[in-house]
Design an enzyme around this catalytic site. Structure first.
Site, PDB file in Angstrom:
ATOM      1  N   THR A 186      49.793  38.589  38.952  1.00 48.63           N
ATOM      2  CA  THR A 186      48.956  37.413  39.131  1.00 48.63           C
ATOM      3  C   THR A 186      49.636  36.269  38.397  1.00 48.63           C
ATOM      4  O   THR A 186      50.276  36.500  37.360  1.00 48.63           O
ATOM      5  CB  THR A 186      47.544  37.621  38.575  1.00 48.63           C
ATOM      6  OG1 THR A 186      46.864  36.366  38.525  1.00 48.63           O
ATOM      7  CG2 THR A 186      47.567  38.196  37.178  1.00 48.63           C
ATOM      8  N   ASN A 187      49.513  35.062  38.916  1.00 47.48           N
ATOM      9  CA  ASN A 187      50.095  33.904  38.236  1.00 47.48           C
ATOM     10  C   ASN A 187      49.241  33.446  37.064  1.00 47.48           C
ATOM     11  O   ASN A 187      49.742  33.234  35.959  1.00 47.48           O
ATOM     12  CB  ASN A 187      50.259  32.742  39.223  1.00 47.48           C
ATOM     13  CG  ASN A 187      51.414  32.936  40.188  1.00 47.48           C
ATOM     14  OD1 ASN A 187      52.528  32.489  39.937  1.00 47.48           O
ATOM     15  ND2 ASN A 187      51.144  33.590  41.304  1.00 47.48           N
ATOM     16  N   THR A 188      47.933  33.303  37.305  1.00 48.58           N
ATOM     17  CA  THR A 188      47.060  32.694  36.305  1.00 48.58           C
ATOM     18  C   THR A 188      47.090  33.426  34.970  1.00 48.58           C
ATOM     19  O   THR A 188      47.133  32.794  33.900  1.00 48.58           O
ATOM     20  CB  THR A 188      45.611  32.637  36.827  1.00 48.58           C
ATOM     21  OG1 THR A 188      45.564  31.841  38.012  1.00 48.58           O
ATOM     22  CG2 THR A 188      44.682  32.052  35.790  1.00 48.58           C
ATOM     23  N   CYS A 239      49.871  31.302  43.379  1.00 46.30           N
ATOM     24  CA  CYS A 239      48.790  32.280  43.270  1.00 46.30           C
ATOM     25  C   CYS A 239      49.193  33.431  44.176  1.00 46.30           C
ATOM     26  O   CYS A 239      49.613  33.201  45.313  1.00 46.30           O
ATOM     27  CB  CYS A 239      47.453  31.680  43.701  1.00 46.30           C
ATOM     28  SG  CYS A 239      46.129  32.903  43.823  1.00 46.30           S
ATOM     29  N   THR A 240      49.066  34.646  43.690  1.00 43.62           N
ATOM     30  CA  THR A 240      49.610  35.772  44.437  1.00 43.62           C
ATOM     31  C   THR A 240      48.872  36.062  45.732  1.00 43.62           C
ATOM     32  O   THR A 240      49.353  36.828  46.562  1.00 43.62           O
ATOM     33  CB  THR A 240      49.634  37.042  43.555  1.00 43.62           C
ATOM     34  OG1 THR A 240      48.348  37.245  42.965  1.00 43.62           O
ATOM     35  CG2 THR A 240      50.675  36.900  42.460  1.00 43.62           C
ATOM     36  N   GLU A 241      47.693  35.439  45.937  1.00 40.75           N
ATOM     37  CA  GLU A 241      46.983  35.624  47.201  1.00 40.75           C
ATOM     38  C   GLU A 241      47.356  34.593  48.267  1.00 40.75           C
ATOM     39  O   GLU A 241      47.114  34.826  49.459  1.00 40.75           O
ATOM     40  CB  GLU A 241      45.458  35.554  46.986  1.00 40.75           C
ATOM     41  CG  GLU A 241      44.852  36.810  46.398  1.00 40.75           C
ATOM     42  CD  GLU A 241      45.034  36.886  44.905  1.00 40.75           C
ATOM     43  OE1 GLU A 241      45.067  38.007  44.374  1.00 40.75           O
ATOM     44  OE2 GLU A 241      45.164  35.821  44.269  1.00 40.75           O
ATOM     45  N   GLN A 291      37.660  34.075  32.733  1.00 40.79           N
ATOM     46  CA  GLN A 291      38.218  32.787  33.126  1.00 40.79           C
ATOM     47  C   GLN A 291      37.126  31.724  33.206  1.00 40.79           C
ATOM     48  O   GLN A 291      37.279  30.610  32.705  1.00 40.79           O
ATOM     49  CB  GLN A 291      38.930  32.913  34.475  1.00 40.79           C
ATOM     50  CG  GLN A 291      40.186  33.769  34.446  1.00 40.79           C
ATOM     51  CD  GLN A 291      40.783  33.972  35.840  1.00 40.79           C
ATOM     52  OE1 GLN A 291      40.153  33.659  36.851  1.00 40.79           O
ATOM     53  NE2 GLN A 291      41.987  34.502  35.900  1.00 40.79           N
ATOM     54  N   MET A 295      44.282  41.958  40.372  1.00 41.86           N
ATOM     55  CA  MET A 295      43.835  40.573  40.185  1.00 41.86           C
ATOM     56  C   MET A 295      44.382  39.640  41.280  1.00 41.86           C
ATOM     57  O   MET A 295      45.188  38.769  41.000  1.00 41.86           O
ATOM     58  CB  MET A 295      44.259  40.071  38.803  1.00 41.86           C
ATOM     59  CG  MET A 295      43.723  40.913  37.658  1.00 41.86           C
ATOM     60  SD  MET A 295      44.496  40.523  36.074  1.00 41.86           S
ATOM     61  CE  MET A 295      46.096  41.322  36.251  1.00 41.86           C
TER      62      MET A 295
END
Length: 231
Positions: free
Chosen positions: A83-85, A196-198, A52, A10
């Site tokens: 993932t953060n979300t 956000c991990t990206e 989401q 994710m």
């Protein structure tokens, strides 16, 4: 060494970063040919993103709970959600398993406090920036959290989903992010959390004078400390 369970995919681009950071940290700590004991359950991000979009957090919680239970059954001793979300559904997942989840916001808050930061800008998906599940966790740790306003929220979110999650790294988008960070600094931010991990694929310390706290790296390195039992 404890076995780390990763719920990834994710997106898979940031999950790759988790794998690399964790193994580099284990090698740094233990030397030689050591690498991490890891189990990975990688979900289909298209399914999660669709949940989401329609606000179906219950279904996304079910998908991630299935992944968590499979990792626990396979021998994982604690979990990371990469993932953060999706930490929005940590309470539902944690209630269904018997091993702990290392919360990404807690790891970030600890890193900020260790550096004496009291007010931080938070960049992430629109869910992370506008909802309370993540910000309240940081505030509970004594931090003041600033988030983008107006169109800046949409810009940050669009770059994540339309570019970074597809492996696209745009210099134009980097400049947009830097401008947004600059506006947050003007409002009093002492540091910026890449929530956000990206985002860490696009923005680094060289891009802004504010101290950068990349939650992917913080989370992964904190997992190694946990895996090595406080080494």
């Amino acid at each position: 060494m404890k076995t780390i369970g990763l719920i990834g995919g994710m997106s898979w681009e940031s999950t790759l970063t988790y794998y690399q950071i964790i193994n580099e940290a284990v090698k740094r700590e233990l030397g030689g040919l050591h690498s991490a004991k890891l189990l990975l359950a990688s979900v289909d991000f298209a399914q999660i993103e669709a949940c989401q979009q329609r606000g179906d957090w219950a279904q996304s919680a079910r998908i991630l709970t299935d992944a968590a239970q499979s990792l626990e059954a396979a021998g994982a001793e604690f979990l990371l959600i990469c993932t953060n979300t999706m930490h929005k559904v940590v309470p539902q997942i944690q209630a269904a398993i018997h091993i702990p989840i290392l919360h990404i916001a807690d790891a970030a808050a600890q890193a900020l406090r260790e550096q004496g930061i009291t007010t931080a800008a938070l960049l992430g998906t629109k869910y992370t920036m506008t909802q309370d599940f993540y910000k309240e966790r940081l505030k509970a740790a004594g931090l003041q959290v600033l988030t983008p306003e107006g169109q800046d929220v949409e810009t940050v979110n669009d770059v994540i989903f339309q570019e970074l999650c597809l492996g696209i790294l745009s210099p134009v988008s980097r400049e947009k992010y830097c401008s947004i960070i600059g506006r947050l600094a003007e409002r009093g931010a002492q540091a910026v959390i890449l929530g956000c991990t990206e985002i860490g694929l696009l923005i680094g310390q060289k891009d802004t004078p504010l101290p950068v706290f990349d939650t992917t790296r913080i989370h992964a390195e904190r997992a190694v400390l946990e895996a090595l039992c406080g080494k």
